[in-house]
Design an enzyme around this catalytic site. Structure first.
Site, PDB file in Angstrom:
ATOM      1  N   HIS A 151       0.813  -1.223   0.000  1.00  0.00           N
ATOM      2  CA  HIS A 151       0.000   0.000   0.000  1.00  0.00           C
ATOM      3  C   HIS A 151       0.842   1.266   0.000  1.00  0.00           C
ATOM      4  O   HIS A 151       1.563   1.534   0.952  1.00  0.00           O
ATOM      5  CB  HIS A 151      -0.914   0.010   1.226  1.00  0.00           C
ATOM      6  CG  HIS A 151      -2.037   1.003   1.144  1.00  0.00           C
ATOM      7  ND1 HIS A 151      -3.235   0.714   0.558  1.00  0.00           N
ATOM      8  CD2 HIS A 151      -2.124   2.284   1.541  1.00  0.00           C
ATOM      9  CE1 HIS A 151      -4.028   1.770   0.610  1.00  0.00           C
ATOM     10  NE2 HIS A 151      -3.382   2.749   1.195  1.00  0.00           N
TER      11      HIS A 151
ATOM     12  N   HIS B 156      -2.266  -3.179   4.593  1.00  0.00           N
ATOM     13  CA  HIS B 156      -1.501  -2.265   5.459  1.00  0.00           C
ATOM     14  C   HIS B 156      -2.107  -2.241   6.859  1.00  0.00           C
ATOM     15  O   HIS B 156      -2.789  -1.306   7.245  1.00  0.00           O
ATOM     16  CB  HIS B 156      -1.369  -0.867   4.846  1.00  0.00           C
ATOM     17  CG  HIS B 156      -2.672  -0.167   4.523  1.00  0.00           C
ATOM     18  ND1 HIS B 156      -3.634  -0.707   3.724  1.00  0.00           N
ATOM     19  CD2 HIS B 156      -3.146   1.043   4.894  1.00  0.00           C
ATOM     20  CE1 HIS B 156      -4.650   0.137   3.617  1.00  0.00           C
ATOM     21  NE2 HIS B 156      -4.391   1.212   4.331  1.00  0.00           N
TER      22      HIS B 156
ATOM     23  N   GLU C 202      -9.051   1.485  -2.473  1.00  0.00           N
ATOM     24  CA  GLU C 202      -9.101   1.504  -1.007  1.00  0.00           C
ATOM     25  C   GLU C 202     -10.476   1.928  -0.502  1.00  0.00           C
ATOM     26  O   GLU C 202     -10.697   3.077  -0.157  1.00  0.00           O
ATOM     27  CB  GLU C 202      -8.019   2.430  -0.424  1.00  0.00           C
ATOM     28  CG  GLU C 202      -7.935   2.287   1.099  1.00  0.00           C
ATOM     29  CD  GLU C 202      -6.814   3.096   1.711  1.00  0.00           C
ATOM     30  OE1 GLU C 202      -6.326   4.040   1.055  1.00  0.00           O
ATOM     31  OE2 GLU C 202      -6.440   2.786   2.855  1.00  0.00           O
TER      32      GLU C 202
ATOM     33  N   HIS D  19     -13.162   1.664   3.526  1.00  0.00           N
ATOM     34  CA  HIS D  19     -12.157   2.535   4.150  1.00  0.00           C
ATOM     35  C   HIS D  19     -12.703   2.815   5.541  1.00  0.00           C
ATOM     36  O   HIS D  19     -13.253   1.888   6.161  1.00  0.00           O
ATOM     37  CB  HIS D  19     -11.910   3.801   3.301  1.00  0.00           C
ATOM     38  CG  HIS D  19     -10.721   4.564   3.791  1.00  0.00           C
ATOM     39  ND1 HIS D  19     -10.833   5.743   4.488  1.00  0.00           N
ATOM     40  CD2 HIS D  19      -9.397   4.291   3.732  1.00  0.00           C
ATOM     41  CE1 HIS D  19      -9.611   6.158   4.830  1.00  0.00           C
ATOM     42  NE2 HIS D  19      -8.726   5.292   4.382  1.00  0.00           N
TER      43      HIS D  19
ATOM     44  N   ASP E  47       2.369   1.918   3.828  1.00  0.00           N
ATOM     45  CA  ASP E  47       1.422   3.049   3.906  1.00  0.00           C
ATOM     46  C   ASP E  47       2.132   4.392   3.666  1.00  0.00           C
ATOM     47  O   ASP E  47       1.672   5.433   4.129  1.00  0.00           O
ATOM     48  CB  ASP E  47       0.706   3.060   5.268  1.00  0.00           C
ATOM     49  CG  ASP E  47      -0.719   3.598   5.170  1.00  0.00           C
ATOM     50  OD1 ASP E  47      -1.122   4.065   4.086  1.00  0.00           O
ATOM     51  OD2 ASP E  47      -1.423   3.578   6.198  1.00  0.00           O
TER      52      ASP E  47
ATOM     53  N   HIS F  50      -8.758  -1.970   7.339  1.00  0.00           N
ATOM     54  CA  HIS F  50      -9.861  -0.995   7.523  1.00  0.00           C
ATOM     55  C   HIS F  50     -11.224  -1.602   7.818  1.00  0.00           C
ATOM     56  O   HIS F  50     -12.167  -0.854   8.075  1.00  0.00           O
ATOM     57  CB  HIS F  50     -10.022  -0.061   6.305  1.00  0.00           C
ATOM     58  CG  HIS F  50      -8.988   1.023   6.200  1.00  0.00           C
ATOM     59  ND1 HIS F  50      -9.087   2.217   6.887  1.00  0.00           N
ATOM     60  CD2 HIS F  50      -7.838   1.098   5.493  1.00  0.00           C
ATOM     61  CE1 HIS F  50      -8.047   2.984   6.591  1.00  0.00           C
ATOM     62  NE2 HIS F  50      -7.257   2.310   5.762  1.00  0.00           N
TER      63      HIS F  50
ATOM     64  N   ASP G   9       0.347   5.520  -1.089  1.00  0.00           N
ATOM     65  CA  ASP G   9      -0.627   6.560  -1.460  1.00  0.00           C
ATOM     66  C   ASP G   9      -0.046   7.670  -2.318  1.00  0.00           C
ATOM     67  O   ASP G   9      -0.600   8.772  -2.331  1.00  0.00           O
ATOM     68  CB  ASP G   9      -1.237   7.161  -0.185  1.00  0.00           C
ATOM     69  CG  ASP G   9      -2.445   6.362   0.301  1.00  0.00           C
ATOM     70  OD1 ASP G   9      -3.378   6.184  -0.488  1.00  0.00           O
ATOM     71  OD2 ASP G   9      -2.428   5.908   1.465  1.00  0.00           O
TER      72      ASP G   9
HETATM   73 ZN   LIG Z   1      -5.513   3.041   4.634  1.00  0.00          ZN
END
Ligand SMILES: [Zn+2]
Ligand SMILES: *[C@@H]1O[C@H](CO)[C@@H](O)[C@H](O)[C@H]1NC(C)=O
Ligand SMILES: *[C@@H]1O[C@H](CO)[C@@H](O)[C@H](O)[C@H]1NC(C)=O
Length: 416
Positions: free
Chosen positions: A41, A240, A146, A173, A309, A219, A43
């Site tokens: 993961h 993650h 996500e 999420h 992450d 999540h 971003d």
């Molecule tokens: Zn996340």
């Protein structure tokens, strides 16, 4: 002869401390040259949206010299990153609004990264693609959605995402969807609605198994984790998440779930975010290694992976500040007597195993028809929605409390 004593002392110290560290660092580099890390993961696409509104041609957006992020091309190279699931995250705020459009735009930005930097990134969609990328020294780039809010409760959107290259979806999420509960129900900030998955949620899971899309349980609520680990025909990942035993944050994975991860051949890709590692504002590389040791102890080395992450969090451990630091963490695992086999499994082998199994399940389900039953119209938030295709629902009018008849477009502007 004091000179000789000093030399002996230096040699002894060198053997015991810094040179031992040096040895593990070199060994980590050697292992990762052959077996680079596949991280669960990252971003960066969200950073590209926030900073540049996805305009990759802007001079400051050049990924070879991007500053102020955890990720850029030189850092990926030093970190021996050989595979990355790029998150096409869009916030829960977009749920029932423009989630699908924004997710498509994040998918597009990943595709454009691969086109603009073909010497670095290669967009791939299967386990063989990852191995070919390893062999050619490229960063295998995969796409993870996500949050189930991104499909807007539509199996058609889910299938279309698969066609566009999406290979995992995190079921939620940090918000419930109309068909799955998220981790906030375990903190009592949100109410459990589905106690795992609704019947439509089970259909989403079946369709993901049929398509060959990896199910991600980062999540989600603990009940959702358990329901999915029981029902999924293929192993799943936590892309993650860290260990609840070491930091009792509800984003982390409890021990009984870790045992289900082991028994299903699934995978926990350990998150580096300070708040999930130590449950405080600070942490160190050794604290993250503790989480990896814990997952290994409870679920076995075949259940451990890396899910940094990066660029999705603010506080990262000392020693793991950006994507160039994976080899330092690997050196720490080696210093803790992880064998080369165990390290390679955590770096890439475990993810490849799960992915291949997901692909095998896809193959075994060939001939199974796509799920076609739509979510019940009542399970959707009606504001701003049309009801084409649903029968017996007045789609030109809706009766609000006052008993007035209002067109949906007007309602939408009044209520949003
Ligand atoms: Zn996340
Ligand atoms: C990024 O910058 C490098 C070095 O200045 C340059 O060679 C490259 O063409 C740029 N790439 C893009 C996509 O702008
Ligand atoms: C690693 O193994 C060595 C040699 O067997 C041992 O001396 C050392 O205590 C072990 N270290 C850890 C952290 O388990």
């Amino acid at each position: 002869m004091p000179g000789r004593n000093v030399l002996a002392l230096v040699l002894a110290l060198c053997l015991l401390l810094p040179c031992a560290g040096q040895h593990h660092q070199e060994m980590a580099e050697r292992i990762m040259t052959d077996t680079p890390v596949i991280d669960g993961h990252n971003d960066l696409p969200w950073q590209l949206l926030k900073r540049f509104n996805n305009q990759l041609g802007l001079p400051d957006a050049n990924l070879t010299q991007l500053e102020g992020t955890h990720t850029n091309i030189p850092k990926l190279r030093s970190g021996h990153v050989g595979g990355q699931f790029w998150s096409v995250y869009v916030p829960c705020e977009t749920q029932n609004k423009d989630a699908v459009k924004r997710t498509l735009e994040q998918i597009d930005v990943v595709h454009r990264m691969c086109e603009l930097y073909p010497e670095t990134f290669t967009c791939v969609v299967d386990s063989d693609g990852i191995q070919n990328a390893f062999a050619s020294g490229k960063v295998a780039s995969l796409i993870g959605v996500e949050g189930g809010h991104s499909i807007d409760s539509s199996l058609g959107v889910l299938r279309t995402f698969y066609h566009l290259g999406v290979r995992y979806m995190t079921l939620t999420h940090s918000c419930n969807t109309p068909w799955a509960d998220n981790w906030l129900v375990d903190t009592e900030e949100e109410q459990p609605v589905h106690h795992g998955l609704s019947s439509f949620g089970e259909m989403v899971l079946e369709e993901m198994n049929r398509l060959g899309m990896i199910v991600d349980l980062a999540h989600v609520s603990e009940e959702t984790m358990k329901v999915v680990l029981r029902l999924s025909k293929a192993p799943v990942i936590f892309s993650h998440s860290s260990a609840f035993q070491l930091c009792p944050h509800r984003r982390n994975v409890p021990n009984d779930v870790l045992r289900l991860v082991a028994s299903t051949g699934s995978l926990v890709m350990v998150n580096f975010y300070n708040a999930y590692v130590t449950c405080s504002a600070t942490a160190t590389l050794a604290d993250v290694a503790d989480h990896m040791d814990h997952v290994k102890k409870v679920a076995g080395y075949e259940s451990v992976g890396f899910g940094g992450d990066y660029d999705g969090v603010t506080g990262l451990p000392t020693g793991l500040e950006d994507v160039s630091t994976y080899p330092a963490l690997v050196a720490e695992l080696l210093a803790r007597n992880w064998t080369e086999v165990e390290v390679k499994a955590a770096l890439a082998g475990n993810l490849l195993r799960v992915f291949r199994k997901v692909e095998e399940v896809k193959t075994s389900l060939r001939g199974t028809a796509p799920r076609e039953t739509p979510i019940a119209f009542e399970e959707l938030e009606r504001t701003c929605r049309t009801s084409y295709g649903y029968t017996n629902i007045a789609d030109t009018a809706w009766i609000p409390r006052a008993g007035l008849l209002l067109a949906p477009a007007l309602l939408c502007s009044l209520l949003s």
